[in-house]
Structures are given as structure tokens and as C-alpha cells.
Design an enzyme around this catalytic site. Sequence first.
Site, PDB file in Angstrom:
ATOM      1  N   GLU A 160      33.414   6.611 -29.691  1.00 42.61           N
ATOM      2  CA  GLU A 160      33.875   5.271 -30.063  1.00 42.61           C
ATOM      3  C   GLU A 160      35.353   5.226 -30.434  1.00 42.61           C
ATOM      4  O   GLU A 160      35.805   4.297 -31.109  1.00 42.61           O
ATOM      5  CB  GLU A 160      33.022   4.726 -31.206  1.00 42.61           C
ATOM      6  CG  GLU A 160      32.762   5.724 -32.328  1.00 42.61           C
ATOM      7  CD  GLU A 160      31.588   5.345 -33.211  1.00 42.61           C
ATOM      8  OE1 GLU A 160      31.212   4.155 -33.235  1.00 42.61           O
ATOM      9  OE2 GLU A 160      31.044   6.236 -33.889  1.00 42.61           O
ATOM     10  N   GLN A 177      27.713   9.664 -30.495  1.00 42.36           N
ATOM     11  CA  GLN A 177      28.477   8.428 -30.340  1.00 42.36           C
ATOM     12  C   GLN A 177      29.927   8.743 -29.996  1.00 42.36           C
ATOM     13  O   GLN A 177      30.570   9.552 -30.662  1.00 42.36           O
ATOM     14  CB  GLN A 177      28.440   7.592 -31.632  1.00 42.36           C
ATOM     15  CG  GLN A 177      27.180   6.792 -31.781  1.00 42.36           C
ATOM     16  CD  GLN A 177      27.265   5.770 -32.902  1.00 42.36           C
ATOM     17  OE1 GLN A 177      26.271   5.533 -33.570  1.00 42.36           O
ATOM     18  NE2 GLN A 177      28.406   5.131 -33.096  1.00 42.36           N
ATOM     19  N   HIS A 183      26.281   2.658 -42.045  1.00 42.31           N
ATOM     20  CA  HIS A 183      26.675   1.357 -42.599  1.00 42.31           C
ATOM     21  C   HIS A 183      25.557   0.682 -43.401  1.00 42.31           C
ATOM     22  O   HIS A 183      25.836  -0.161 -44.244  1.00 42.31           O
ATOM     23  CB  HIS A 183      27.111   0.412 -41.485  1.00 42.31           C
ATOM     24  CG  HIS A 183      28.332   0.866 -40.749  1.00 42.31           C
ATOM     25  ND1 HIS A 183      29.567   0.988 -41.348  1.00 42.31           N
ATOM     26  CD2 HIS A 183      28.502   1.245 -39.455  1.00 42.31           C
ATOM     27  CE1 HIS A 183      30.453   1.415 -40.453  1.00 42.31           C
ATOM     28  NE2 HIS A 183      29.838   1.585 -39.309  1.00 42.31           N
ATOM     29  N   ASP A 221      14.705  16.717 -40.591  1.00 47.59           N
ATOM     30  CA  ASP A 221      13.633  17.308 -41.405  1.00 47.59           C
ATOM     31  C   ASP A 221      12.596  16.282 -41.833  1.00 47.59           C
ATOM     32  O   ASP A 221      11.446  16.630 -42.106  1.00 47.59           O
ATOM     33  CB  ASP A 221      14.213  17.970 -42.660  1.00 47.59           C
ATOM     34  CG  ASP A 221      14.972  19.262 -42.366  1.00 47.59           C
ATOM     35  OD1 ASP A 221      14.742  19.841 -41.287  1.00 47.59           O
ATOM     36  OD2 ASP A 221      15.790  19.669 -43.206  1.00 47.59           O
ATOM     37  N   ASP A 233      33.770  -0.323 -32.520  1.00 48.27           N
ATOM     38  CA  ASP A 233      34.784   0.658 -32.917  1.00 48.27           C
ATOM     39  C   ASP A 233      35.684   1.015 -31.741  1.00 48.27           C
ATOM     40  O   ASP A 233      36.892   1.209 -31.906  1.00 48.27           O
ATOM     41  CB  ASP A 233      34.120   1.914 -33.480  1.00 48.27           C
ATOM     42  CG  ASP A 233      33.642   1.729 -34.911  1.00 48.27           C
ATOM     43  OD1 ASP A 233      34.485   1.431 -35.771  1.00 48.27           O
ATOM     44  OD2 ASP A 233      32.438   1.866 -35.154  1.00 48.27           O
ATOM     45  N   ARG A 256      21.002   7.349 -37.586  1.00 56.63           N
ATOM     46  CA  ARG A 256      22.451   7.484 -37.473  1.00 56.63           C
ATOM     47  C   ARG A 256      23.009   7.912 -38.830  1.00 56.63           C
ATOM     48  O   ARG A 256      22.914   7.191 -39.821  1.00 56.63           O
ATOM     49  CB  ARG A 256      23.122   6.178 -37.030  1.00 56.63           C
ATOM     50  CG  ARG A 256      24.639   6.370 -36.912  1.00 56.63           C
ATOM     51  CD  ARG A 256      25.326   5.259 -36.173  1.00 56.63           C
ATOM     52  NE  ARG A 256      25.449   4.039 -36.963  1.00 56.63           N
ATOM     53  CZ  ARG A 256      26.185   2.989 -36.583  1.00 56.63           C
ATOM     54  NH1 ARG A 256      26.840   3.024 -35.434  1.00 56.63           N
ATOM     55  NH2 ARG A 256      26.231   1.912 -37.331  1.00 56.63           N
TER      56      ARG A 256
END
Length: 260
Positions: free
Chosen positions: A153, A151, A48, A87, A179, A73
Amino acid sequence: MTVEQIGLRRRIAQNETMYGVFVDAPTISHVETLAIAGFDFVIIDQEHGHINAESLVHLVSACDHFGIASLVRIPTLASWLIGPALDCGSSGVQVPFVSSAEEARAAVAAARFAPDGERGVHIFLRGGQYGALGAEGYFAVCNENQAVVLQVEGVQGVENLEAIAAVPGYDSIFIGPYDLSQSLGVSGQTGHPRVVEVIERTVSLCEQHGKVVGTFVNTPEDAAAWAKRGVKMVSVSCDTNIFYRACTDLRQAIADAAGT
């Protein structure tokens, strides 16, 4: 500091309670300030937040310098996103919307080098100290020290919680309460009994399988309450909202002092 010295995965394995903040802004000073303030980790939000690949490397580097763990994330479960998130030398990757044991295994495979997975190899990037670690050293450092957080959700993920918890190779299940509340039909009600029940059940299942639980909260009171109930990775608000609230409080204090 290196990913080994920061030791996020080690701290998870030791069942430590840690507090972090989501970072949505591509602003180095935010992660530095959170580290100086004493937080344990940040979740750098490419799902987001407005954080591209170049910004990510700088944010992770700032985290390393100030000794705060950096979870990245990613936007969705894809090996071509998981690899770069690790990486760059981050402390780990957080994969959103994991809904099944099959997806959990796919995330682990993309995040671990053989024999634990099938992560794509490039030893000459920042995470491999540009080749200084060598292939064997890089594989060992990454597999041992970089965390994998999944996650859950959505309703399907909730239905498959027990199977997901049993998958080996990852470190934590993170319940996304907003969520989840939307998926359960109680949008925005993160304190709703149905949402609370899922988090509590996740804590119980993860304890059985040697993993920990993380979640997001809005207030210090909720952070303390969930920590007492067994949540070990507590994410409290996000950088942009913290800044907004600080600005609002400051502006109100000016108005109060001026009598306006």
C-alpha cells in the site's frame, strides 16, 4: 468448524472468487450476521479497529461456529503480533505495509512453522485445540491451512512488487487502495488511473507466481468490476459503515413514510 473445514487457504489455492467485509467493532453479532448473510470471509482489523486480544478470540470463535473464514489484520509487521493472530485459531493473518521482498520473507517466516519458517511454538492454545492436536499435528494443520496475506500500500512496495510476488510461502497480495492513493499523491481517489494500474499489474504478477490478489472496495458495483478483472479476494466496505448506511436508510424510510 475448524480451520481445515473452513478451508480459506484451500479456496485461495483453487482460485475461487470470494467476498468479505472488514470488521472494526469487537462485536460478535457482526461476524455472525455476515456469515449468515453468505459472505466468505471477514478481516478482523486490529490495525484500525478497536479489537484487543480477548475480543479477537471471541470473534474468531464466532466465525468458526458459523463457518466464515477469519483473517486477522495486525497493526504492523512483527513476529510477536503474527504469532498470536494465528495461535487463536484464525484462518490466517494479514500483514500491512509490506514494502520489500525481505519484509515478505520475514512475514512468512513468522507465520510458518519449520521447515517453512520459524514461528514461535505454543501448542496448548486455542489454535492447537489446547494440546489435543499434539505438536506434529498442530504444525501440520497450521502450515497447511492458515493463510498469509501481505498488504502492499505504499510507493516502495509498488516499486518492489515483482520481487514481493516472487517470494514463496504466502498466499495473497492485498492492495490497500486508500493508503496507496495517499502514497501516490492522489489521496482518497481509489479509482484514479494510477491506483487502478497498480492493482491490475499486481493481478498479472500474482498470476505468474501462483498467488491471488485482494483489495478493498466501497460498492457492489466496484466489487463486481474488480472480480471480473481478476481480483479474487474482494473486501466490500466494513461492518461499521454497513450499519451506518442501514441506519441512515431506515431513518429516511421512516421520514418518507411519515411525510416529514
